[in-house]
Design a protein around this motif. Structure first.
Motif, mmCIF file in Angstrom:
data_model
loop_
_atom_site.group_PDB
_atom_site.id
_atom_site.type_symbol
_atom_site.label_atom_id
_atom_site.label_comp_id
_atom_site.label_asym_id
_atom_site.label_seq_id
_atom_site.Cartn_x
_atom_site.Cartn_y
_atom_site.Cartn_z
ATOM 1 N N CYS D 90 -6.693 5.323 -110.033
ATOM 2 C CA CYS D 90 -7.205 6.665 -109.686
ATOM 3 C C CYS D 90 -8.561 6.804 -110.366
ATOM 4 O O CYS D 90 -8.639 6.906 -111.597
ATOM 5 N N ILE D 91 -9.633 6.725 -109.575
ATOM 6 C CA ILE D 91 -10.990 6.778 -110.136
ATOM 7 C C ILE D 91 -11.597 8.140 -109.810
ATOM 8 O O ILE D 91 -11.710 8.509 -108.636
ATOM 9 N N VAL D 92 -11.973 8.892 -110.841
ATOM 10 C CA VAL D 92 -12.612 10.206 -110.615
ATOM 11 C C VAL D 92 -14.119 10.019 -110.769
ATOM 12 O O VAL D 92 -14.581 9.414 -111.754
ATOM 13 N N VAL D 100 -21.563 18.325 -111.832
ATOM 14 C CA VAL D 100 -22.065 19.707 -111.739
ATOM 15 C C VAL D 100 -21.068 20.580 -110.975
ATOM 16 O O VAL D 100 -20.949 21.779 -111.221
ATOM 17 N N LYS D 101 -20.262 19.974 -110.087
ATOM 18 C CA LYS D 101 -19.317 20.785 -109.292
ATOM 19 C C LYS D 101 -17.900 20.668 -109.840
ATOM 20 O O LYS D 101 -16.934 20.926 -109.131
ATOM 21 N N GLY D 102 -17.761 20.220 -111.105
ATOM 22 C CA GLY D 102 -16.434 20.331 -111.736
ATOM 23 C C GLY D 102 -15.689 19.019 -111.904
ATOM 24 O O GLY D 102 -14.509 19.013 -112.226
ATOM 25 N N GLY D 103 -16.361 17.866 -111.733
ATOM 26 C CA GLY D 103 -15.658 16.584 -111.891
ATOM 27 C C GLY D 103 -15.077 16.444 -113.292
ATOM 28 O O GLY D 103 -13.961 15.922 -113.482
ATOM 29 N N GLY D 104 -15.799 16.940 -114.299
ATOM 30 C CA GLY D 104 -15.328 16.809 -115.684
ATOM 31 C C GLY D 104 -13.997 17.522 -115.877
ATOM 32 O O GLY D 104 -13.080 17.009 -116.529
ATOM 33 N N GLU D 105 -13.859 18.695 -115.234
ATOM 34 C CA GLU D 105 -12.598 19.447 -115.398
ATOM 35 C C GLU D 105 -11.447 18.675 -114.769
ATOM 36 O O GLU D 105 -10.337 18.621 -115.300
ATOM 37 N N ILE D 106 -11.729 18.030 -113.631
ATOM 38 C CA ILE D 106 -10.655 17.277 -112.938
ATOM 39 C C ILE D 106 -10.180 16.136 -113.841
ATOM 40 O O ILE D 106 -8.973 15.888 -113.988
ATOM 41 N N PRO D 142 -16.790 17.543 -105.532
ATOM 42 C CA PRO D 142 -16.379 16.447 -106.410
ATOM 43 C C PRO D 142 -15.316 15.583 -105.741
ATOM 44 O O PRO D 142 -14.490 16.097 -104.996
ATOM 45 N N LEU D 143 -15.413 14.291 -105.989
ATOM 46 C CA LEU D 143 -14.569 13.344 -105.240
ATOM 47 C C LEU D 143 -13.786 12.439 -106.173
ATOM 48 O O LEU D 143 -14.261 12.152 -107.276
ATOM 49 N N LEU D 144 -12.593 12.052 -105.746
ATOM 50 C CA LEU D 144 -11.870 11.007 -106.486
ATOM 51 C C LEU D 144 -11.204 10.048 -105.526
ATOM 52 O O LEU D 144 -10.909 10.408 -104.379
ATOM 53 N N MET D 145 -11.046 8.814 -105.984
ATOM 54 C CA MET D 145 -10.472 7.771 -105.128
ATOM 55 C C MET D 145 -9.097 7.407 -105.675
ATOM 56 O O MET D 145 -8.962 7.135 -106.884
ATOM 57 N N ILE D 146 -8.116 7.376 -104.779
ATOM 58 C CA ILE D 146 -6.793 6.836 -105.131
ATOM 59 C C ILE D 146 -6.713 5.508 -104.388
ATOM 60 O O ILE D 146 -6.652 5.497 -103.156
ATOM 61 N N LEU D 151 -10.360 11.534 -101.876
ATOM 62 C CA LEU D 151 -10.069 12.973 -101.811
ATOM 63 C C LEU D 151 -11.383 13.682 -102.129
ATOM 64 O O LEU D 151 -11.816 13.704 -103.282
ATOM 65 N N GLY D 152 -12.037 14.234 -101.094
ATOM 66 C CA GLY D 152 -13.349 14.857 -101.284
ATOM 67 C C GLY D 152 -13.216 16.367 -101.423
ATOM 68 O O GLY D 152 -12.156 16.936 -101.143
ATOM 69 N N HIS D 153 -14.313 17.029 -101.838
ATOM 70 C CA HIS D 153 -14.365 18.492 -102.011
ATOM 71 C C HIS D 153 -13.161 18.973 -102.794
ATOM 72 O O HIS D 153 -12.481 19.936 -102.395
ATOM 73 N N GLU D 154 -12.830 18.338 -103.901
ATOM 74 C CA GLU D 154 -11.602 18.666 -104.639
ATOM 75 C C GLU D 154 -11.841 19.874 -105.545
ATOM 76 O O GLU D 154 -12.983 20.219 -105.863
ATOM 77 N N VAL D 155 -10.760 20.504 -105.964
ATOM 78 C CA VAL D 155 -10.833 21.583 -106.972
ATOM 79 C C VAL D 155 -9.773 21.299 -108.026
ATOM 80 O O VAL D 155 -8.832 20.556 -107.799
ATOM 81 N N VAL D 156 -9.947 21.897 -109.193
ATOM 82 C CA VAL D 156 -9.048 21.578 -110.321
ATOM 83 C C VAL D 156 -7.631 22.060 -110.021
ATOM 84 O O VAL D 156 -6.647 21.373 -110.294
ATOM 85 N N GLU D 157 -7.517 23.245 -109.406
ATOM 86 C CA GLU D 157 -6.172 23.820 -109.212
ATOM 87 C C GLU D 157 -5.320 22.876 -108.354
ATOM 88 O O GLU D 157 -5.728 22.445 -107.282
ATOM 89 N N GLY D 158 -4.145 22.518 -108.909
ATOM 90 C CA GLY D 158 -3.169 21.735 -108.138
ATOM 91 C C GLY D 158 -3.614 20.302 -107.904
ATOM 92 O O GLY D 158 -3.067 19.585 -107.064
ATOM 93 N N ILE D 159 -4.586 19.858 -108.678
ATOM 94 C CA ILE D 159 -5.104 18.492 -108.436
ATOM 95 C C ILE D 159 -4.019 17.463 -108.748
ATOM 96 O O ILE D 159 -3.842 16.477 -108.033
ATOM 97 N N ALA D 160 -3.233 17.716 -109.808
ATOM 98 C CA ALA D 160 -2.239 16.709 -110.213
ATOM 99 C C ALA D 160 -1.230 16.497 -109.075
ATOM 100 O O ALA D 160 -0.873 15.360 -108.744
ATOM 101 N N GLY D 161 -0.847 17.581 -108.416
ATOM 102 C CA GLY D 161 0.115 17.462 -107.318
ATOM 103 C C GLY D 161 -0.460 16.621 -106.188
ATOM 104 O O GLY D 161 0.172 15.660 -105.706
#
Lengths: 236, 184, 571, 178
Positions: D90-92, D100-106, D142-146, D151-161
């Motif tokens: 899982c690469i964030v 700038v759009k919240g990758g650090g929080e994710i 912000p994007l992450l790769m599984i 998973l593009g345009h992600e937000v922190v809420e519910g990210i773990a799910g």
């Protein structure tokens, strides 16, 4: 062998073509501080202590790597250069654990002597205090990463002079480390010939002879030159 | 800040997180101590039983690093009341041996020595009533307050101290020779 | 294949394309693929198959069209009609739209306005084929005047003539350095040495920059053609394309394009039956930002640690394996074919001052229209952010634009009307850099941005020279203190001193430019630094000010211990 | 240059291992030239999932490069791993636009969810959490790769799910710790 003449600190000096500014300066009694440079080894250009001002060139040049050319005007001790050298020594002292009072080469260390010469009597930066290991698996010598300043003299000595290529720098940036073979303990290295040349070349207490007291930790730095000269003379 | 040399210089010496080696080196001035006391009033220090750090001190020699909360507060007071503050010895200048604990965490240190180790003293919040709380990192003096002069060395030999004191008595900045300002 | 058969084949292809009743272009570049373009394409192919009896429909996967935030994008192209570009496609919607077009009743939902400023106000020269041809199909490139420039260079130009044309065009390095390309090639042409090399730098390590990826993924043949022309002009016989490790698709497409070109006689031995031979190999990077620096890049191509060596000697005299080498950015090579094909005047006519031609920017961050744009040098920042970029989402205020990534700086609001060219950006304390353009609104804390870039430089420093290896760590620690509230003003003085030290004594560009983000945020947003230090407050509300300066540490520690917390580690 | 003599001891036991054959083919394709080291390491990393000591020793012997310099190169580049990675990656992305759009929080949220720091692997060897400087898809920030799905345009809420769901679906095709 044609001669090249240039000005260093407004003094006319001469040297042979192909010589570096550092060599020409030192042959004419002008001292330029160095840590990673060692006579007989390929210059590395990493410590950046030997930076000098060359008129007509915007950027500072490393004296150990810059060729002396006809008519250059070089300055080696302007106030700016002294300030940069002091700051570089401060950065090195803060980067790892250089606690001179309890060091095996206290009094015989080039970094310690250079700090005193340049007037570094305190370090303004945060001490990083990294928790680094020691490797005492070698029978006669020890490696203490806390004292290493990554000058790569050991790496160059082992590959250029001894030819065993045991030492190399692994990792990157602040986490770089001197490692033997595939990060094996020194004692288990399959390529090390126990020659101890690297211990002789180390400027600090990173590589040291086991059992030697602080007083006995005097290293023989010109040893390398004689080996190289004998090698040339024997036509190898 | 030139020091008026007409009246005797008010000198204080303090000993924070250190081993007192620098103070012993100060005493190694031997006969020169006689000459020193004609020019100096020792107003505070381990050799004087003053309880509070006095005001209007001209020169304070501080040995040892800042290792706990008491050191921190005392050092602030010293800076407030001293015209010239001098870091005496490697611990004050670089943290030296006292700072060897900085590689690890304070909680691990306390656990190793007191909870699991031979140490006898109390542990945890109630310990703080008896002992000053340890700072997370041991700090050299100039990382906390402005320091006017540095005398490196562990300990700095008496020649260096004498040279520095001489300069301070003459009201000049301390400028040690190359062989007198090596660490270690 | 020689020049006549090349022109013959191009004529055939154009004719065949004009008779084709309906072509559907699906953008299959990385962003659109990750937004679901794959499913869209298969849905379109299904609909095309249904109607194959009545009319032949060609569904093509293309490279990046530009407005990536509106992906996945589908373009329907029918002779006699203007191109219809649809945004945010889903498989069902795409099928419905294609069916509509085939029954002459094209629906209008998700249709992009024909004069969408994002596309209309661009000057697409290097990107002319991007999003319009299938990158894995040589014929598509040939139909768009592909390799005509190479044929013309081999046939009508002498090597000196090619160098002179490039020099006349005023083209400068697009990797950020801005060194005149023509001059660089002349140096290599005149250099002695049997083996010479041409290297395309596709390392693109700047975070927030994806121009080179889009170009390599969407129009790989253009880069190969540019390199071949460079090889002919300088007398090199071997070329390397250094593709960034994180771009596997770009590497695959470059490999395929090289094999196709060699099979078609446009690359390799005796190109177009001329005496000129030129081979190209792909070298994959492995994750090291410093390898964007040319001497580190060469070390990486030679299979070594990517550690720079001082210059001089410059690569033109002493490069790969000690032989003369020229290194240009991928985008620079993208500019070469139009110079030879349409003459240098076209490029020289565009731009301001000594910055000629167009520049590709990767517009992203707090801006409505994210994506790839190509604008003439000298375009103002305001036009890029507001006219092309559509302004800041939610009407928030523009705060700064960051150019040049970790080696660049930020441009504050008062310089919105600054013209984007090499000299002007440098005067503003930033650099042109590779083209990453990150827009920041009031929600961003500039101290946090400076800390972010220093963390990047600290992690990517190669560790060879002490000012950069140890300096970046000290600067990062201080910036981290400013953002966690434990900084003192004395540290600010040390920070600025360290910036100057690194700029003057670092061995390579990474160390020399790492202080730029700090210096430019200090220059334009010093009040934010002071707010953090003096008032222990983060104006943008980003930094969690959990620590205190050393002078207040005593009672802070006592409170923590009283509250049972023994974690005073941060200081 | 003719092929190096293969050492007689344990190394020859690997000859039938398809991954070893792939590495040896790459070595032959580059005619055992020392400058092909990084290309060979890419193939070896792809085949084995990580670069073990025995594998590096074999490559060093075949390319005639001192083992210490092989380690120097393998540890310099971000892409090479010397220890086995988790079954899933899982690469964030923490490039500028994503940051700038919240990758650090994710990253912080996922570190809390899986109880590991970025760059580590979960104790059961199932998931490796990592960060990347920039994946080049800044418009999806912000994007992450599984593994290979994004998973593009992600937000922190519910990210773990959402990450757990994506992990369930994706098969990375490599058994863990190989």
């Amino acid at each position: 062998m044609s001669v090249v003449t240039l000005y260093i600190n407004d003094r006319l000096v001469s040297g042979r073509v192909g010589q570096t500014l550092l060599k020409v300066a030192r042959e004419n009694g002008i001292e330029i501080p160095t840590l990673c440079y060692l006579e007989g080894l390929e210059p590395w250009g990493g410590c950046r202590l030997c930076m000098v001002e060359v008129e007509g060139q915007g950027k500072l040049q490393a004296a150990c790597l810059t060729e002396a050319r006809e008519g250059l005007a070089v300055h080696t001790d302007s106030e700016r250069l002294l300030a940069w050298r002091r700051m570089i020594v401060e950065l090195l002292l803060a980067e790892r654990n250089h606690t001179c009072a309890v060091c095996v080469v206290n009094g015989h260390c080039e970094l310690q002597a250079l700090a005193a010469k340049l007037g570094v009597d305190h370090v303004r930066y945060d001490y990083l205090h990294p928790a680094l290991a020691m490797d005492v698996s070698q029978e006669r010598f020890g490696l203490d990463h806390n004292r290493c300043i990554l000058c790569t003299r050991c790496v160059r000595t082992c590959s250029e002079i001894e030819g065993a290529c045991t030492w190399a720098i692994s990792g990157r940036g602040i986490t770089s480390r001197v490692t033997a073979d595939l990060d094996r303990p020194w004692g288990k290295s399959t390529t090390c010939t126990d020659c101890g040349k690297c211990v002789q070349m180390c400027p600090t207490g990173a590589l040291y002879k086991k059992g030697a007291t602080v007083g006995e930790m005097v290293r023989e730095k010109t040893h390398l030159q004689q080996v190289m000269e004998r090698r040339q003379r024997s036509g190898k | 800040m030139t020091v008026v040399s007409a009246r005797k210089l008010r000198l204080a010496t303090v000993w924070l997180g250190g081993c007192s080696g620098c103070h012993m080196s100060l005493l190694d001035l031997d006969e020169r101590l006689m000459e020193l006391q004609t020019k100096v009033d020792l107003v505070y220090g381990p050799l004087v039983d003053a309880k509070e750090f006095p005001r209007e001190v001209d020169v304070t020699l501080v040995e040892g690093a800042v290792a706990n909360v008491d050191h921190l507060e005392l050092l602030e007071t010293i800076r407030g009341h001293s015209a010239i503050l001098v870091s005496l010895g490697d611990c004050a200048v670089t943290g030296n041996v006292t700072a060897l604990r900085n590689g690890g965490k304070v909680s691990d240190l306390l656990t190793t020595i007191y909870r699991a180790g031979p140490g006898r003293s109390p542990v945890g919040p109630e310990a703080v009533q008896a002992l000053p709380a340890l700072l997370p990192k041991v700090l050299p003096l100039h990382h906390v307050v402005d320091v006017d002069a540095f005398i490196p060395g562990c300990p700095p030999d008496s020649e260096r101290i004498w040279a520095a004191l001489g300069a301070l008595l003459r009201g000049e900045p301390v400028a040690l020779e190359e062989n007198q300002r090596t660490f270690g | 294949m020689n020049q006549q058969r090349l022109q013959e084949r191009v004529r055939q292809l154009r004719e065949q394309q004009s008779t084709n009743p309906c072509r559907v272009l699906v953008c299959c570049s990385s962003p659109c693929l990750s937004a679901g373009a794959g499913a869209v394409k298969s849905a379109l192919e299904a609909v095309a198959a249904e109607h194959s009896g009545r009319v032949s429909v060609e569904v093509t996967a293309t490279g990046c069209l530009g407005p990536c935030s509106r992906g996945p994008l589908v373009t329907v192209r029918r002779p006699g009609h203007a191109d219809a570009v649809y945004e945010r496609m889903t498989p069902e919607l795409a099928g419905k739209i294609l069916a509509g077009h085939l029954t002459e009743t094209p629906p209008a939902d998700n249709l992009l306005p024909a004069d969408l400023p994002f596309l209309a106000r661009q000057t697409r020269i290097v990107l002319e084929n991007c999003g319009r041809i299938d990158p894995e199909n040589l014929d598509h490139y040939l139909a768009a005047d592909g390799y005509a420039a190479l044929a013309r260079a081999l046939h009508d130009f002498s090597p000196e003539g090619v160098c002179a044309a490039v020099e006349q065009s005023g083209l400068r390095g697009r990797g950020g350095g801005g060194y005149p390309t023509g001059l660089k090639w002349q140096l290599l042409r005149k250099a002695a040495g049997q083996r010479k090399f041409v290297v395309a730098n596709g390392d693109e390590g700047d975070p927030g920059a994806f121009m080179d990826r889009a170009l390599m993924e969407s129009d790989p043949h253009r880069i190969i053609e540019g390199m071949a022309i460079a090889g002919y002009a300088t007398g090199a016989a071997q070329g390397y394309v250094y593709v960034r490790g994180e771009y596997p698709m770009a590497a695959r497409r470059m490999h395929k394009a090289i094999r196709d070109a060699e099979r078609a006689g446009l690359l390799g031995m005796r190109i177009l039956d001329s005496p000129f031979s030129f081979r190209i190999d792909v070298r994959l990077g492995a994750g090291a930002f410093v390898c964007g620096e040319e001497t580190a890049l060469m070390a990486s191509i030679m299979g070594r640690r990517g550690q720079p060596v001082p210059r001089p000697p410059y690569p033109a005299e002493h490069g790969l394996w000690g032989e003369p080498t020229v290194i240009n950015n991928v985008e620079t090579f993208g500019n070469i074919p139009p110079i030879i094909r349409n003459g240098p005047e076209q490029l020289a006519a565009i731009g301001t001052g000594r910055s000629r031609g167009t520049k590709i920017f990767a517009l992203c961050g707090e801006v409505i229209e994210n994506g790839l744009i190509e604008v003439p040098m000298g375009t103002t920042l305001r036009e890029i952010v507001f006219a092309i970029g559509g302004g800041i989402p939610g009407g928030a205020a523009f705060k700064a634009a960051q150019t040049g990534g970790p080696s660049g700086g930020c441009i504050a609001a008062q310089h919105l009307d600054a013209s984007m060219d090499y000299e002007n950006l440098q005067a503003l304390g930033s650099i042109m850099g590779s083209g990453g353009l990150i827009i920041m609104s009031e929600k961003t804390c500039m101290v946090d941005v400076a800390r972010f870039f220093m963390d990047f430089c600290m992690d990517e420093s190669c560790g060879k020279c002490s000012p950069c290896r140890a300096g970046t760590v000290q600067m990062y620690r201080f910036l981290d203190r400013v953002s966690n509230g434990s900084a003192t003003e004395r540290g600010l003085v040390h920070l600025e001193e360290l910036c100057r030290l690194m700029k003057e004594t670092s061995l390579c560009g990474l160390g020399a430019s790492a202080p730029n983000p700090v210096l430019s945020t200090l220059r334009y947003f010093r009040d934010e630094y002071l707010a953090h230090i003096r008032e222990h407050r983060c104006p943008a509300g980003v930094c969690r000010m959990t620590e205190v300066p050393v002078t207040l540490l005593a009672d802070e520690l006592m409170q923590r211990i009283a509250a049972g917390r023994l974690d005073g580690e941060a200081f | 240059m003719e092929a190096r003599p293969v050492l007689p001891d344990a190394i020859t036991a690997h000859v039938d291992d398809p991954r070893r054959r792939l590495v040896d083919q790459t070595l032959k394709r580059f005619q055992y030239r020392p400058d092909a080291l990084i290309e060979v390491l890419h193939v070896a990393q792809g085949a084995y999932g990580f670069l073990g000591e025995e594998l590096l020793s074999h490559i060093a012997c075949q390319l005639n490069i001192p083992e210490s310099q092989i380690l120097g190169v393998a540890t310099f580049y971000h892409a090479f791993a010397l220890r086995p990675r988790g079954e899933h990656c899982c690469i964030v992305c923490t490039g500028t636009a994503c940051y700038v759009k919240g990758g650090g929080e994710i990253v912080k949220a996922l570190e809390a969810a899986y109880g590991i720091q970025a760059g580590q692997t979960t104790p059961d060897g199932r998931v490796s959490l990592g960060t990347a400087r920039c994946l080049g898809t800044c418009s999806q920030a912000p994007l992450l790769m599984i593994d290979n799905t994004a998973l593009g345009h992600e937000v922190v809420e519910g990210i773990a799910g959402r990450v757990a769901a994506a992990l369930g679906k994706s098969s990375s095709g490599r058994e863990p710790g190989s």
